[in-house]
Scaffold this motif. Sequence first.
Motif, PDB file in Angstrom:
ATOM      1  N   ARG A   5       0.707  -1.254   0.122  1.00 33.65           N
ATOM      2  CA  ARG A   5       0.054  -0.004  -0.090  1.00 33.65           C
ATOM      3  C   ARG A   5       0.908   1.191  -0.024  1.00 33.65           C
ATOM      4  O   ARG A   5       1.894   1.455   0.770  1.00 33.65           O
ATOM      5  N   LEU A   6       0.467   2.209  -0.811  1.00 32.75           N
ATOM      6  CA  LEU A   6       1.272   3.608  -0.584  1.00 32.75           C
ATOM      7  C   LEU A   6       0.520   4.471   0.005  1.00 32.75           C
ATOM      8  O   LEU A   6      -0.635   5.019  -0.249  1.00 32.75           O
ATOM      9  N   LYS A   7       1.106   4.580   1.531  1.00 31.69           N
ATOM     10  CA  LYS A   7       0.360   5.259   2.328  1.00 31.69           C
ATOM     11  C   LYS A   7       0.150   6.918   2.053  1.00 31.69           C
ATOM     12  O   LYS A   7      -0.544   7.493   2.272  1.00 31.69           O
ATOM     13  N   ARG A   8       1.354   7.475   1.529  1.00 36.17           N
ATOM     14  CA  ARG A   8       1.342   8.830   1.280  1.00 36.17           C
ATOM     15  C   ARG A   8       0.231   9.266  -0.065  1.00 36.17           C
ATOM     16  O   ARG A   8      -0.334  10.196   0.209  1.00 36.17           O
ATOM     17  N   LYS A   9       0.281   8.322  -0.615  1.00 36.54           N
ATOM     18  CA  LYS A   9      -0.803   8.599  -1.988  1.00 36.54           C
ATOM     19  C   LYS A   9      -2.259   8.505  -1.418  1.00 36.54           C
ATOM     20  O   LYS A   9      -2.928   9.136  -1.662  1.00 36.54           O
ATOM     21  N   GLY A  10      -2.411   7.413  -0.617  1.00 38.15           N
ATOM     22  CA  GLY A  10      -3.684   7.316   0.068  1.00 38.15           C
ATOM     23  C   GLY A  10      -4.127   8.592   0.822  1.00 38.15           C
ATOM     24  O   GLY A  10      -5.276   9.125   0.695  1.00 38.15           O
TER      25      GLY A  10
END
Length: 99
Positions: A5-10
Amino acid sequence: MGVTRLKRKGLRNKANAKKRQDKIKQLTKQPPIKSVDVEAIKAEFEKKGGSKKADTSKTKEEAAVKKDAAEDLKKGDTTAEKKEPAKAQVKDTKEKTEE
């Protein structure tokens, strides 16, 4: 295999969605309806300049004169009646400036 999962993008996507929702809410808000005193507005209008009914009668007369002048020009009459009232108005303004 696990999914990364891409946390910053989320977080960015959630922030953009929240901004968009807030903007829509702000644009759709209606201001509170205030009670309007119609009689006070009418009285204020009368004080400032009166009704436009008197002004429309003048414009109707001018329109009729212009229409008659246009018909005369079509018939071949070179004297235009619309110029006579304009000269009378000019004389009136000259008299006012001389006084």
